[in-house]
Design a protein around this motif. Structure first.
Motif, short mmCIF file in Angstrom:
data_model
loop_
_atom_site.label_atom_id
_atom_site.label_comp_id
_atom_site.label_asym_id
_atom_site.label_seq_id
_atom_site.Cartn_x
_atom_site.Cartn_y
_atom_site.Cartn_z
N UNK A 116 -42.40 23.00 40.63
CA UNK A 116 -42.47 23.20 38.94
C UNK A 116 -41.47 23.05 38.28
N UNK A 117 -40.69 24.06 38.63
CA UNK A 117 -39.55 24.03 37.43
C UNK A 117 -38.75 22.85 37.27
N UNK A 118 -38.30 22.24 38.48
CA UNK A 118 -38.05 20.96 37.65
C UNK A 118 -38.96 20.46 36.53
N UNK A 119 -40.39 20.54 36.97
CA UNK A 119 -40.96 19.51 35.68
C UNK A 119 -40.64 20.02 34.76
N UNK A 120 -40.70 21.53 34.35
CA UNK A 120 -40.68 21.63 33.27
C UNK A 120 -38.85 21.34 32.81
N UNK A 121 -37.74 20.92 33.49
CA UNK A 121 -36.32 20.93 32.77
C UNK A 121 -36.64 18.74 32.35
N UNK A 122 -37.40 18.59 32.59
CA UNK A 122 -37.91 16.34 32.39
C UNK A 122 -38.18 16.00 30.82
N UNK A 123 -37.74 15.20 31.46
CA UNK A 123 -38.01 14.55 29.72
C UNK A 123 -39.48 14.17 29.20
N UNK A 124 -40.41 14.94 28.80
CA UNK A 124 -41.23 15.28 28.64
C UNK A 124 -42.61 13.97 27.73
N UNK A 149 -45.48 19.26 23.63
CA UNK A 149 -45.50 17.73 22.38
C UNK A 149 -45.44 19.26 21.59
N UNK A 150 -44.56 17.94 21.18
CA UNK A 150 -43.89 18.44 19.53
C UNK A 150 -44.39 19.83 18.57
N UNK A 151 -43.86 20.97 19.37
CA UNK A 151 -43.97 22.02 19.23
C UNK A 151 -41.94 22.18 18.99
N UNK A 152 -41.57 23.21 17.85
CA UNK A 152 -40.39 23.31 17.35
C UNK A 152 -39.31 23.64 19.15
N UNK A 153 -38.62 23.75 19.11
CA UNK A 153 -37.48 23.92 19.93
C UNK A 153 -37.26 25.32 19.91
N UNK A 154 -37.13 25.77 19.02
CA UNK A 154 -36.95 27.89 19.09
C UNK A 154 -38.59 27.74 20.17
N UNK A 155 -39.44 27.66 20.31
CA UNK A 155 -41.20 27.67 20.63
C UNK A 155 -40.79 27.26 22.42
N UNK A 156 -40.40 26.00 22.17
CA UNK A 156 -40.35 25.14 24.07
C UNK A 156 -39.43 26.23 24.92
N UNK A 157 -38.70 26.88 24.03
CA UNK A 157 -37.23 27.34 24.73
C UNK A 157 -38.24 29.47 25.03
N UNK A 158 -38.09 29.80 24.46
CA UNK A 158 -38.97 30.87 24.47
C UNK A 158 -39.89 30.95 25.91
N UNK A 159 -40.93 29.82 25.34
CA UNK A 159 -41.89 29.32 25.99
C UNK A 159 -41.73 29.23 27.63
N UNK A 160 -40.35 28.61 27.67
CA UNK A 160 -40.50 28.27 29.29
C UNK A 160 -39.39 29.53 29.38
N UNK A 161 -38.86 29.87 28.61
CA UNK A 161 -37.95 31.15 29.62
C UNK A 161 -39.41 32.38 30.29
N UNK A 162 -40.13 32.05 29.41
CA UNK A 162 -40.91 33.24 29.89
C UNK A 162 -42.04 32.30 30.97
N UNK A 163 -42.41 31.58 31.42
CA UNK A 163 -42.92 30.56 32.63
C UNK A 163 -42.13 30.85 32.95
N UNK A 164 -40.67 30.82 33.28
CA UNK A 164 -39.70 30.83 34.76
C UNK A 164 -39.58 32.09 35.18
N UNK A 165 -39.86 33.22 34.07
CA UNK A 165 -40.53 34.77 34.52
C UNK A 165 -41.83 34.59 35.40
#
Length: 366
Positions: A116-124, A149-165
């Motif tokens: 699942x984590x690898x999918x979060x690292x891929x080209x959306x 898709x279309x989200x600001x990078x700062x939000x995408x980074x935050x969302x991914x951090x929470x998702x990995x936790x």
């Protein structure tokens, strides 16, 4: 481990009695788009092969995860609510994978989490269509692309951090079940309510749900504000209230399957006495967290004014605080309406039975 048998229909009565201990409301503020989201998510999961037959669809639909999404996001409709409903639905499908043998196989859990984590690292923009990874991963790939898709990078980074936790908490739970963590005590772990919270704040999956409030509301909180005091503490309080509410609502279900990752069960084992004493203790903790949240929310406008925050920031923070409130009260409202925690839901996972969608990882994990 204690045993706890319930007469027919007694579990529903017990749930309602326990819910009366909460000092915060059970939300009934439901998005008008909930019914449409209900059909959308069933069709979306079906498209990826999550359900093997109509009976499986009916069993899933009876749990009304769309209502949970509609209570979480009462002002969202259309594509936004459909997305929120898909996220919530995927959460529970994923969570149900671990109720059986897989939940006690840390190495297999680690492989699934890594997939699942690898999918979060891929080209959306170029996710593999029909990648042959099975229903769970293919549906997640689609979900991840649409959410980001279309989200600001700062939000995408935050969302991914929470998702990995969230993801990594499943591996930790599997390690604790097998006693593979130093001091975990095997099947008796975690040992304290605080131990439960340290893990469940991630495994409950609240933070990614809170993140969706920002794109749904058309704003993005700056990292310093999102991660500073008091919003970070308020998010943690939201986690705790949802964990405690869930642990009380799902108590009979988890007693039936022997799951130790429940604050009520841990409190009962530590303090002894009657089960309902432990329930009251956890409800008291939930109420204290919620009161602190509301007291702090009342102070926020003055804190923002003192910091000379812009009017747009005031409005964004107010919307985000409402989003946290909707998650806490909506979770309680859904818990009283879903079949997941009543006698039918408990029977569905008793005696070794798993939900029909709980075997989606077998081909990948061996």
């Amino acid at each position: 481990m204690h045993t706890h048998a319930a007469r027919p229909h007694a579990r529903r009565t017990a749930l309602l009695r326990r819910a009366a201990l909460f000092g915060f409301p059970a939300s009934a503020d439901l998005s008008p788009g909930t019914e449409a989201a209900r059909h959308h998510t069933v069709q979306w999961l079906s498209r990826f092969g999550v359900f093997e037959d109509r009976a499986s669809v009916a069993e899933y639909d009876a749990l009304r995860f769309d209502v949970l999404a509609g209570l979480f996001y009462p002002r969202a409709t259309g594509a936004d609510l459909n997305l929120g409903s898909d996220l919530v639905g995927w959460y529970f499908v994923f969570d149900d994978q671990f109720d059986g043998e897989l939940g006690s196989r840390p190495e297999a859990v680690a492989r699934l989490v890594a997939d699942v984590e690898r999918i979060t690292e891929g080209d959306l923009a170029h996710g593999r269509a029909g990648g042959g990874d099975g229903p769970l991963l293919e549906s997640f790939r689609d979900l991840w692309r649409r959410i980001n898709s279309g989200r600001p990078q700062v939000w995408r980074d935050r969302f991914r951090h929470h998702w990995l936790e969230y993801l990594h908490s499943y591996h930790r739970e599997a390690l604790e079940r097998t006693g593979a963590l130093a001091g975990s005590g095997g099947a008796d772990a975690p040992r304290t309510v605080e131990d439960v919270l340290a893990l469940r704040r991630h495994s409950i999956g609240v933070q990614p749900c809170l993140d969706l409030n920002e794109p749904f509301g058309g704003y993005t909180l700056p990292p310093a504000l999102h991660g500073g005091f008091p919003l970070a503490r308020m998010r943690e309080a939201t986690d705790d209230v949802v964990v405690f509410t869930n642990d009380i609502a799902s108590l009979d279900k988890e007693l039936a399957v022997g799951d130790v990752h429940n604050s009520v069960i841990v409190q009962w084992e530590r303090a002894g006495g009657e089960l309902e004493d432990a329930v009251r203790h956890i409800a008291h903790l939930a109420n204290a967290r919620y009161r602190w949240f509301e007291e702090t929310a009342a102070e926020l406008p003055a804190l923002l004014a003192e910091a000379e925050a812009e009017p747009d920031t005031h409005r964004a923070v107010a919307r985000y605080v409402n989003g946290m409130r909707h998650v806490m009260t909506g979770n309680l409202g859904w818990s009283l309406r879903t079949a997941r925690y009543d006698e039918q839901g408990t029977e569905a996972v008793s005696g070794g039975r798993q939900r029909p969608w709980a075997q989606l990882t077998g081909a990948q994990l061996g």
